[in-house]
Design a protein around this motif. Structure first.
Motif, PDB file in Angstrom:
ATOM      1  N   CYS A  88       0.869  -1.044   0.023  1.00 37.72           N
ATOM      2  CA  CYS A  88      -0.090  -0.042   0.006  1.00 37.72           C
ATOM      3  C   CYS A  88       0.621   1.247   0.137  1.00 37.72           C
ATOM      4  CB  CYS A  88      -0.945   0.042   1.239  1.00 37.72           C
ATOM      5  SG  CYS A  88      -2.206  -1.290   0.893  1.00 37.72           S
ATOM      6  N   GLU A  89       1.949   1.133   0.609  1.00 42.17           N
ATOM      7  CA  GLU A  89       3.110   2.115   0.579  1.00 42.17           C
ATOM      8  C   GLU A  89       3.497   2.414  -0.850  1.00 42.17           C
ATOM      9  OE1 GLU A  89       7.315   3.528   2.395  1.00 42.17           O
ATOM     10  OE2 GLU A  89       6.246   1.870   3.553  1.00 42.17           O
ATOM     11  N   ARG A  92       0.982   4.399  -3.036  1.00 44.26           N
ATOM     12  CA  ARG A  92       0.806   5.761  -2.626  1.00 44.26           C
ATOM     13  C   ARG A  92       2.098   6.664  -2.738  1.00 44.26           C
ATOM     14  NH1 ARG A  92      -1.585   3.584   2.019  1.00 44.26           N
ATOM     15  NH2 ARG A  92       0.311   4.019   3.249  1.00 44.26           N
ATOM     16  N   ASP A  94       3.025   8.642  -4.888  1.00 42.44           N
ATOM     17  CA  ASP A  94       2.600   9.782  -6.078  1.00 42.44           C
ATOM     18  C   ASP A  94       2.927   9.245  -7.463  1.00 42.44           C
ATOM     19  OD1 ASP A  94       2.022  12.330  -6.972  1.00 42.44           O
ATOM     20  OD2 ASP A  94       3.966  13.070  -6.701  1.00 42.44           O
ATOM     21  N   GLU A 113      -6.027   0.972  -3.564  1.00 43.63           N
ATOM     22  CA  GLU A 113      -4.996   2.100  -2.967  1.00 43.63           C
ATOM     23  C   GLU A 113      -4.601   3.098  -3.984  1.00 43.63           C
ATOM     24  OE1 GLU A 113      -4.980   1.816   0.568  1.00 43.63           O
ATOM     25  OE2 GLU A 113      -3.896   3.860   0.879  1.00 43.63           O
ATOM     26  N   ALA A 114      -4.136   2.286  -5.075  1.00 43.63           N
ATOM     27  CA  ALA A 114      -3.524   3.247  -6.181  1.00 43.63           C
ATOM     28  C   ALA A 114      -4.436   3.916  -6.910  1.00 43.63           C
ATOM     29  CB  ALA A 114      -2.690   2.111  -6.903  1.00 43.63           C
ATOM     30  N   SER A 116      -7.389   4.697  -5.845  1.00 44.61           N
ATOM     31  CA  SER A 116      -7.863   5.970  -4.944  1.00 44.61           C
ATOM     32  C   SER A 116      -7.052   7.350  -4.965  1.00 44.61           C
ATOM     33  CB  SER A 116      -8.167   5.567  -3.486  1.00 44.61           C
ATOM     34  OG  SER A 116      -9.069   4.736  -3.434  1.00 44.61           O
ATOM     35  N   ALA A 117      -5.611   6.726  -4.770  1.00 45.30           N
ATOM     36  CA  ALA A 117      -4.552   7.876  -4.834  1.00 45.30           C
ATOM     37  C   ALA A 117      -4.526   8.591  -6.135  1.00 45.30           C
ATOM     38  CB  ALA A 117      -3.275   7.310  -4.595  1.00 45.30           C
ATOM     39  N   GLY A 118      -5.112   8.195  -7.232  1.00 42.00           N
ATOM     40  CA  GLY A 118      -5.222   8.833  -8.423  1.00 42.00           C
ATOM     41  C   GLY A 118      -4.327   8.414  -9.486  1.00 42.00           C
ATOM     42  N   GLY A 143     -10.502   9.116  -7.618  1.00 40.83           N
ATOM     43  CA  GLY A 143      -9.192   9.333  -7.807  1.00 40.83           C
ATOM     44  C   GLY A 143      -8.674  10.137  -8.990  1.00 40.83           C
TER      45      GLY A 143
END
Ligand code: NDP
Length: 387
Positions: A88-89, A92, A94, A113-114, A116-118, A143
């Motif tokens: 998950c890190e 995220r 960027d 997760e990716a 949702s992070a856009g 995202g």
């Protein structure tokens, strides 16, 4: 030109390795900045690829292998990480894009997760849309990224899907090679083993996906994926058997036109398309020679010999968590078949029994609902295999 930040989930697998190859073909570090590579058990290969390709981080999903990864990366400048939190890190960081090529339900959380992070998601993992389609479509929309399919059939549809002509869209037609048992009788199929089932006529793939192709469960998953990805009704998703695997799929419009995407069976074309989207990359892959091809054949699929196709329709019509249930039950049946504990045709029988028993499950409100449905389907399928 600025480089694109990309993470490769499942970097040690077949899609991951092909992605690294395509990245090199597209200019390597001049074009892409590798934020993270992830793997699971194959630590040596993960560390080597992370060092060779200059990734900032390498993640093993298996926490017990963290020390081995740390040792393998020692002095390289690549940061080691492990477990779902490590994945998950990586999701995220960027990222402009994430290649989602982890096999199985393990790919769900980090890919979500990716999204949702856009990040743009180059989607190879099948479970994301099969088991949790609406959650992924929502996460991508919220995202603000784009989901670009990597599966060759969905990539083909994506390439000829005219979003501005959506009202004129009638159907998508997913092609299927028919696999090694295309011409076998029902009786013959009852007695085939895993070694025969894995011999795919056109594509070179891993064991499980090859057997899923032979049973057409792979096509069943693709039908469900297509419905979610392109916002279709179940009736708009068709399958046609096309033994040469040259047409990778088609889209039919209201004026009678059918647009198709063709190419040699090589995953690097679909991977390259996703990585270069919205442009088209220059790739050294085989070019089609139509004079040599001479003919393209088509057959209607046989849902009696390949009941997985019928089960996909049931799952699409019922909606809710039926995709997760189909997939979870099928996975258990597939493993039992590989281990010689159930017959080839029994895989569909087990899956159908589990789906019928869990037909009451409604839509997932979050990813934990998906995991719960998956686990329950696996528990019931395991009991059926043992019984
Ligand atoms: P592989 O089995 O070759 O690779 C799977 C990758 O996932 C490896 O990097 C593996 O790491 C990693 N992995 C395995 N288990 C876990 C876990 N529990 N947690 C996190 N990572 C894990 O698969 P493919 O590359 O063939 O396929 C990847 C996905 O793409 C699948 O969902 C497949 O259905 C889909 N797909 C594949 C196609 C193909 O042509 N191969 C075509 C279309 C879709 P390690 O090596 O360390 O075990």
């Amino acid at each position: 030109m600025s480089t694109r930040r990309i993470a490769i989930f499942g970097a040690t697998g077949s899609i991951g390795v092909n992605t690294l190859d395509v990245i090199e073909q597209l200019g390597g570090r001049d074009t892409f900045e590798l934020t993270a590579l992830t793997g699971n058990a194959n630590i040596e290969a993960l560390a080597r690829k992370a060092i060779d390709h200059g990734a900032a981080m390498a993640v093993t999903a298996d926490e017990t292998r963290y020390k081995a990864l740390k040792d393998a990366l020692s002095g390289s400048g690549v940061t080691p990480a492990a477990g779902t939190s490590g994945l998950c890190e990586a999701a995220r960081m960027d990222n402009d894009m994430v290649m989602a090529a982890i096999v199985g339900t393990a790919g769900l959380k980090p890919t979500l997760e990716a999204a949702s992070a856009g990040a743009d998601i180059a989607l190879a993992n099948k479970e994301c849309l099969v088991s949790a389609g609406p959650l992924f479509i929502k996460a991508i929309a919220e995202g603000g990224g784009t989901m670009i399919p990597v599966d060759s059939e969905h990539s083909a549809i994506f390439q000829v899907f005219e979003e501005n002509q959506r009202r004129a869209l009638e159907r998508v037609i997913i092609t299927a090679s028919g696999g090694p048992f295309r011409t076998k009788s029902l009786e013959e199929m009852r007695h085939v083993d895993a070694a025969t089932a894995r011999a795919h006529p056109n594509w070179s793939m891993g064991l499980k996906i090859s057997i899923d192709s032979a049973s057409m469960f792979n096509k069943a998953l693709e039908m469900i994926e297509a419905m979610h990805l392109f916002g279709l009704s179940p009736e708009q998703v068709e399958v046609i058997v096309h033994p040469q695997s040259i047409i990778h799929s088609m889209v039919g419009y209201a004026d009678g036109s059918v647009l198709a995407q063709l190419g040699a069976p090589d995953m690097r074309t679909a991977i390259g398309y996703a990585l270069a989207y919205p442009g088209r990359p220059v790739l050294s892959v085989e070019r089609l020679d139509f004079a040599k091809l001479a003919r393209l054949d088509f057959e209607a699929p046989d849902e009696t010999r390949f009941p997985a196709l019928r089960l996909a329709r049931v799952a699409m019509d019922r909606g809710g968590l039926q995709g997760a249930v189909l997939n979870g039950a099928k996975e258990v049946a597939l493993e039992a078949f590989i281990a010689g504990r159930c017959g080839f045709l029994e895989m569909a029988e087990i899956t159908e029994t589990v789906m019928d028993g869990l037909s009451h499950l409604r839509d997932a409100t979050n990813i934990d609902d998906v995991f719960a449905a998956d686990q329950e389907a696996r528990r019931r399928a395991t009991a059926l295999v043992k019984g």
